[in-house]
Enzyme design. Structure first.
Site, PDB file in Angstrom:
ATOM      1  N   SER A 192       0.796  -1.229   0.000  1.00  0.00           N
ATOM      2  CA  SER A 192       0.000   0.000   0.000  1.00  0.00           C
ATOM      3  C   SER A 192       0.833   1.286   0.000  1.00  0.00           C
ATOM      4  O   SER A 192       0.471   2.232  -0.702  1.00  0.00           O
ATOM      5  CB  SER A 192      -0.967  -0.009   1.189  1.00  0.00           C
ATOM      6  OG  SER A 192      -1.873  -1.062   1.026  1.00  0.00           O
ATOM      7  N   THR A 202      -4.299  -3.777   8.382  1.00  0.00           N
ATOM      8  CA  THR A 202      -4.017  -5.110   7.855  1.00  0.00           C
ATOM      9  C   THR A 202      -3.822  -6.084   9.006  1.00  0.00           C
ATOM     10  O   THR A 202      -3.981  -5.726  10.186  1.00  0.00           O
ATOM     11  CB  THR A 202      -2.839  -5.078   6.842  1.00  0.00           C
ATOM     12  OG1 THR A 202      -2.762  -6.362   6.212  1.00  0.00           O
ATOM     13  CG2 THR A 202      -1.504  -4.738   7.469  1.00  0.00           C
ATOM     14  N   LYS A 254      -7.607  -6.371  11.699  1.00  0.00           N
ATOM     15  CA  LYS A 254      -8.825  -6.019  10.947  1.00  0.00           C
ATOM     16  C   LYS A 254     -10.116  -6.191  11.759  1.00  0.00           C
ATOM     17  O   LYS A 254     -11.098  -5.504  11.502  1.00  0.00           O
ATOM     18  CB  LYS A 254      -8.917  -6.853   9.669  1.00  0.00           C
ATOM     19  CG  LYS A 254      -7.937  -6.431   8.595  1.00  0.00           C
ATOM     20  CD  LYS A 254      -8.181  -7.271   7.360  1.00  0.00           C
ATOM     21  CE  LYS A 254      -7.295  -6.851   6.213  1.00  0.00           C
ATOM     22  NZ  LYS A 254      -7.714  -7.482   4.961  1.00  0.00           N
ATOM     23  N   ASP A 268     -12.263  -4.109   0.473  1.00  0.00           N
ATOM     24  CA  ASP A 268     -12.011  -5.341  -0.298  1.00  0.00           C
ATOM     25  C   ASP A 268     -13.248  -5.722  -1.107  1.00  0.00           C
ATOM     26  O   ASP A 268     -13.128  -6.360  -2.156  1.00  0.00           O
ATOM     27  CB  ASP A 268     -11.659  -6.513   0.635  1.00  0.00           C
ATOM     28  CG  ASP A 268     -10.200  -6.489   1.063  1.00  0.00           C
ATOM     29  OD1 ASP A 268      -9.398  -5.783   0.429  1.00  0.00           O
ATOM     30  OD2 ASP A 268      -9.872  -7.171   2.052  1.00  0.00           O
ATOM     31  N   GLY A 287     -12.342 -18.406   4.440  1.00  0.00           N
ATOM     32  CA  GLY A 287     -11.607 -17.565   5.383  1.00  0.00           C
ATOM     33  C   GLY A 287     -12.032 -16.113   5.275  1.00  0.00           C
ATOM     34  O   GLY A 287     -13.155 -15.797   4.843  1.00  0.00           O
ATOM     35  N   GLY A 288     -11.105 -15.203   5.634  1.00  0.00           N
ATOM     36  CA  GLY A 288     -11.422 -13.769   5.671  1.00  0.00           C
ATOM     37  C   GLY A 288     -11.751 -13.193   4.301  1.00  0.00           C
ATOM     38  O   GLY A 288     -12.738 -12.465   4.137  1.00  0.00           O
ATOM     39  N   TYR A 334      -2.399 -12.477  -6.142  1.00  0.00           N
ATOM     40  CA  TYR A 334      -1.809 -11.562  -7.128  1.00  0.00           C
ATOM     41  C   TYR A 334      -0.341 -11.871  -7.378  1.00  0.00           C
ATOM     42  O   TYR A 334       0.277 -11.236  -8.228  1.00  0.00           O
ATOM     43  CB  TYR A 334      -2.009 -10.093  -6.729  1.00  0.00           C
ATOM     44  CG  TYR A 334      -1.705  -9.786  -5.288  1.00  0.00           C
ATOM     45  CD1 TYR A 334      -2.726  -9.760  -4.350  1.00  0.00           C
ATOM     46  CD2 TYR A 334      -0.413  -9.529  -4.864  1.00  0.00           C
ATOM     47  CE1 TYR A 334      -2.464  -9.488  -3.020  1.00  0.00           C
ATOM     48  CE2 TYR A 334      -0.144  -9.251  -3.539  1.00  0.00           C
ATOM     49  CZ  TYR A 334      -1.184  -9.238  -2.623  1.00  0.00           C
ATOM     50  OH  TYR A 334      -0.921  -8.979  -1.302  1.00  0.00           O
TER      51      TYR A 334
END
Ligand code: NAP
Length: 291
Positions: free
Chosen positions: A25, A70, A74, A110, A136-137, A234
């Site tokens: 970021s 992060t 969170k 997100d 999951g998250g 990614y």
């Protein structure tokens, strides 16, 4: 004389995490800030789990305008916020906070990030039943996204019936409603053959395990060529999962756009200005290549 990068008026943005050194970021956000010519700076703040309250109090005191959150903060951040969005309630996690007169507000960008590459599709989402691998998250942001698109139901595939059950139960309290059909991995042979949109939210195939995929070659051979395979990972790009899908003629989407657009949505919330998506994408890609 060249304008100094930081002046007495520069406003602070940043990210809290533990660790925070791996975060993409700062590079992405500072590239956008520089491009827009804004007098902001985006800084990584390492914050230990037992120091969140002190960090937020410090941010309030020194005039930080907004920040990302992060791992592992969170969920832990939520009690320190005065208001959170429906997206954040549904996901159960906040990744973006901003200053208000009452305190700090939060959301989870997100969900916007995940939806960004799907928005251009001319699909009737009421007819689509996505298949989501993992519970999951990140899967929670994906499920919230599909609820926002108007999908009536989706298949949620996990390896633990107990965790799937917990996910489904917790979603019953969500402000973003969608029917969740819990499925274990052994149901995939049958599901892949009818897939229109298959999303990998597991870390299987992530660097350095680049040859791994959540699905075998045999399973992926059942994927219809009209399907879309979407991997949240990614790095690498493409993953083995996306390579398998492309070999079937399916359209593929990797996690880069989600990462770029979650950051863009956060920046827009903080500065009230459209984010330079292409600049952020380039900054991110350069950083990923350098990894
Ligand atoms: P997480 O909360 O740890 O969830 C991972 C999920 O994958 C869990 O449901 C886990 O199952 C499942 N899983 C892990 N290994 C598995 C295996 N070998 N077989 C079957 N299932 C397995 O992680 P997360 O935060 O959701 O992140 C998941 C991935 O999404 C990561 O690769 C992350 O980089 C990516 N991500 C990308 C973006 C983006 O912007 N592109 C944003 C967020 C996350 P159990 O619950 O049974 O353990």
């Amino acid at each position: 004389m060249r304008k100094p990068l930081i002046s007495g008026k520069t406003k602070l943005l940043g990210i809290i995490g533990d660790p925070v050194t791996h975060s993409m970021s700062p590079v992405m956000q500072n590239a956008a800030i520089a491009h827009l010519g804004l007098d902001y700076i985006y800084v990584p703040f390492p914050v230990l789990p037992d120091r969140i309250e002190a960090a937020i109090a410090g941010f309030t005191a020194i005039g930080v305008q907004g920040f990302n959150i992060t791992i592992p903060h969170k969920q832990a951040i939520i009690p320190y916020l005065t208001e959170i969005s429906d997206e954040a309630k549904a996901v159960g996690a906040v990744n973006t906070a901003w200053r208000t007169e009452q305190g700090w507000s939060g959301t989870n960008t997100d969900v916007i990030g995940f939806l960004a590459p799907l928005r251009s599709l001319d699909w009737d989402w009421r007819q689509v039943t996505p298949i989501v691998l993992g519970n999951g998250g990140a899967a929670r942001a994906v499920v919230a996204g599909f609820a926002k698109l108007g999908c009536p139901k989706l298949h949620l595939v996990g390896r633990s019936s107990e965790k799937l059950e917990q996910f489904v139960t917790s979603w019953q309290r969500s402000p973003l409603q969608i029917e969740l059909i819990p499925r274990t991995w052994d149901a995939l042979d049958e599901l892949i053959a009818i897939a229109s949109l298959l999303v990998n939210t597991t870390p299987i195939g992530m660097h350095p395990h680049t040859q791994a995929s959540p699905l075998s070659d045999e399973q992926m051979k059942r994927l219809p060529s009209s399907a879309i395979a979407y991997d949240l990972i990614y790095t690498p790009s493409p993953t083995q999962f996306l390579r398998q899908a492309a070999a079937q003629g399916a359209q593929t989407i990797d996690g880069t756009e989600m990462l770029v657009h979650q950051g863009a949505a956060a920046l827009e919330q903080w500065v009230g200005h459209p984010a330079p998506i292409e600049i952020m994408r380039q900054a991110l890609q350069q950083q990923l290549v350098a990894l």
